[in-house]
Design a protein around this motif. Structure first.
Motif, PDB file in Angstrom:
ATOM      1  N   ALA A  33       1.876   8.067  37.699  1.00 58.61           N
ATOM      2  CA  ALA A  33       3.282   8.179  38.106  1.00 58.61           C
ATOM      3  C   ALA A  33       3.763   6.922  38.817  1.00 58.61           C
ATOM      4  N   ILE A  34       2.923   6.332  39.669  1.00 64.20           N
ATOM      5  CA  ILE A  34       3.374   5.133  40.386  1.00 64.20           C
ATOM      6  C   ILE A  34       3.493   3.952  39.428  1.00 64.20           C
ATOM      7  N   LEU A  35       2.642   3.885  38.408  1.00 62.97           N
ATOM      8  CA  LEU A  35       2.790   2.827  37.411  1.00 62.97           C
ATOM      9  C   LEU A  35       4.091   2.996  36.625  1.00 62.97           C
ATOM     10  N   SER A  36       4.494   4.233  36.405  1.00 63.67           N
ATOM     11  CA  SER A  36       5.766   4.494  35.734  1.00 63.67           C
ATOM     12  C   SER A  36       6.921   3.943  36.559  1.00 63.67           C
ATOM     13  N   VAL A  37       6.862   4.142  37.888  1.00 60.52           N
ATOM     14  CA  VAL A  37       7.901   3.598  38.773  1.00 60.52           C
ATOM     15  C   VAL A  37       7.914   2.073  38.690  1.00 60.52           C
ATOM     16  N   ALA A  49       8.778   5.613  30.590  1.00 59.00           N
ATOM     17  CA  ALA A  49       8.981   6.992  30.148  1.00 59.00           C
ATOM     18  C   ALA A  49       7.698   7.588  29.576  1.00 59.00           C
ATOM     19  N   VAL A  50       6.944   6.785  28.811  1.00 60.17           N
ATOM     20  CA  VAL A  50       5.676   7.272  28.255  1.00 60.17           C
ATOM     21  C   VAL A  50       4.728   7.684  29.374  1.00 60.17           C
ATOM     22  N   LEU A  51       4.607   6.833  30.387  1.00 62.39           N
ATOM     23  CA  LEU A  51       3.713   7.153  31.501  1.00 62.39           C
ATOM     24  C   LEU A  51       4.232   8.332  32.309  1.00 62.39           C
ATOM     25  N   LEU A  52       5.533   8.436  32.443  1.00 58.19           N
ATOM     26  CA  LEU A  52       6.109   9.567  33.185  1.00 58.19           C
ATOM     27  C   LEU A  52       5.741  10.882  32.532  1.00 58.19           C
ATOM     28  N   TRP A  53       5.866  10.956  31.216  1.00 53.78           N
ATOM     29  CA  TRP A  53       5.575  12.220  30.548  1.00 53.78           C
ATOM     30  C   TRP A  53       4.078  12.477  30.439  1.00 53.78           C
ATOM     31  N   PHE A 100      10.475  10.590  38.598  1.00 53.08           N
ATOM     32  CA  PHE A 100      11.615  11.243  37.939  1.00 53.08           C
ATOM     33  C   PHE A 100      12.933  10.741  38.532  1.00 53.08           C
ATOM     34  N   ALA A 101      12.977  10.586  39.849  1.00 50.71           N
ATOM     35  CA  ALA A 101      14.196  10.093  40.488  1.00 50.71           C
ATOM     36  C   ALA A 101      14.523   8.683  40.024  1.00 50.71           C
ATOM     37  N   ALA A 102      13.502   7.840  39.838  1.00 49.65           N
ATOM     38  CA  ALA A 102      13.727   6.474  39.388  1.00 49.65           C
ATOM     39  C   ALA A 102      14.392   6.439  38.023  1.00 49.65           C
ATOM     40  N   GLN A 103      14.131   7.456  37.207  1.00 51.11           N
ATOM     41  CA  GLN A 103      14.708   7.493  35.863  1.00 51.11           C
ATOM     42  C   GLN A 103      15.918   8.413  35.773  1.00 51.11           C
ATOM     43  N   GLY A 104      16.406   8.857  36.937  1.00 52.84           N
ATOM     44  CA  GLY A 104      17.657   9.609  36.972  1.00 52.84           C
ATOM     45  C   GLY A 104      17.541  11.108  36.822  1.00 52.84           C
ATOM     46  N   TYR A 105      16.329  11.652  36.832  1.00 52.51           N
ATOM     47  CA  TYR A 105      16.145  13.101  36.708  1.00 52.51           C
ATOM     48  C   TYR A 105      16.091  13.724  38.111  1.00 52.51           C
ATOM     49  N   TYR A 106      17.218  13.717  38.786  1.00 49.10           N
ATOM     50  CA  TYR A 106      17.233  14.117  40.196  1.00 49.10           C
ATOM     51  C   TYR A 106      16.978  15.606  40.420  1.00 49.10           C
ATOM     52  N   PRO A 107      17.459  16.511  39.584  1.00 47.85           N
ATOM     53  CA  PRO A 107      17.126  17.929  39.800  1.00 47.85           C
ATOM     54  C   PRO A 107      15.617  18.192  39.711  1.00 47.85           C
TER      55      PRO A 107
END
Length: 351
Positions: A33-37, A49-53, A100-107
């Motif tokens: 997750a931190i690498l995704s950020v 996005a790949v790392l996030l999922w 998720f917040a970094a990519q705009g998925y705030y909920p």
């Protein structure tokens, strides 16, 4: 009565795989997750996005495993909940929420913050009351989990202009600093030579504390709380960045003096601090206006990603070996009800 995942007297392969999972696996979520950020910050949205999922899928798998353990192996779950490694679930949820917040998925980020907060409340007292020596890198996980909540709370406070979230972020940040101070004074420096990857958390815990400070400064500016003291607050964030950076020299030097090249699940606890230093550089650069910190963070991102890919390759290889090792043997097994459960050793729980 013990549950099984399939009918029959012999444990299924999926049952055996689930049994092999320990709380240390939460380090995987934290590292990915931190690498995704990081990748999102350097303008690589597809890779981020790949790392996030991937991190999300791992988080869901671990959530299913430990939910099953609550129902099926309550005693083992309680024993594992006493270990600092149990807090990787809290930290992983917070870091995943930040991604998720970094990519705009705030909920989604808000939901993960709520879940992480509840888990933190339920686990923290048990972990702290069962502290033991020697103090290893994993002993810093109360700090990491607490500061992870501070980072995500401040991030969402800045996004939504929510004052109570910023107050909560400040409160848990101060508490996390207290945890760090107590732990670092008891930390055995010899762990830098003997640790199996988790020794990097000694630096990562201070790095995430510094990141929480920077995020609080950013949120305070959005809410108009730091108009008169903006410069001082930026200086405080920079001071924490400097303190966190002091760990890098000893950590890198001991890796050179004593290379640990074989795969260990605790190596994900190395990936996480590496990625955290990059995120910290970006955040403090924004707060202070020092462009060099952002340049450092950009270069450091690729180092963290390179190490992460090496560890990921070891993780995939090791996971495949675990799956193959749990294949049913040709000889018949005794019924599960007649075979006592294998004891869970502390080394399997707390690295």
């Amino acid at each position: 009565m013990r549950l099984t995942l399939a009918t029959g007297s012999r444990p299924t392969r999926s049952r055996q795989v689930f049994d092999a999972v320990t709380p240390v696996a939460g380090d995987v979520v934290m590292g990915i997750a931190i690498l995704s950020v990081d990748l999102h910050a350097v303008g690589q949205p597809a890779a981020a996005a790949v790392l996030l999922w991937f991190a999300t899928a791992t988080w869901l798998f671990l959530a299913c495993v430990f939910a099953l353990r609550v129902l099926d192996e309550r005693g083992r779950f309680v024993r594992e909940a006493r270990s600092p490694a149990a807090l990787t679930g809290v930290a992983g949820s917070s870091v995943l929420g930040t991604a998720f917040a970094a990519q705009g998925y705030y909920p989604v980020a808000a939901a993960l913050l709520a879940l992480a907060g509840v888990s933190w409340v339920l686990l923290l007292s048990s972990v702290l009351s069962h502290r033991r020596s020697p103090v290893t890198g994993a002993s810093f996980l109360p700090t990491v989990a607490t500061q992870g909540l501070a980072v995500l709370s401040a991030t969402l406070a800045a996004r939504n202009g929510t004052a109570w979230l910023l107050v909560a972020a400040i409160a848990v940040w101060v508490l996390g600093l207290g945890f760090y101070t107590v732990t670092v004074t008891r930390f055995d420096p010899h762990q830098l030579l003997t640790g199996h990857g988790d020794h990097w958390v000694a630096g990562g815990a201070l790095a995430i504390s510094a990141l929480a400070c920077a995020k609080i400064v950013q949120a305070g500016a959005v809410l108009g709380w730091l108009t008169a003291t903006r410069g001082l607050s930026a200086d405080v964030a920079l001071a924490f960045w400097c303190l966190a950076m002091l760990w890098l020299g000893p950590l890198i030097a001991t890796e050179v003096v004593r290379p640990r090249l074989s795969y260990d699940l605790r190596r994900w606890a190395t990936v996480f601090p590496l990625g955290m230093y990059a995120v910290l550089g970006f955040a403090v650069s924004q707060v202070t206006g020092i462009g060099g910190l952002g340049t450092f963070a950009r270069w450091w991102t690729w180092l963290a990603v390179a190490v992460g890919l090496v560890v990921l390759a070891g993780f995939v290889r090791h996971s495949w070996q675990v799956v193959r090792a749990t294949a049913p043997a040709s000889a018949p097994l005794r019924p599960r009800s007649a075979t006592p459960s294998a004891p869970v050793h502390s080394k399997d729980i707390d690295p």
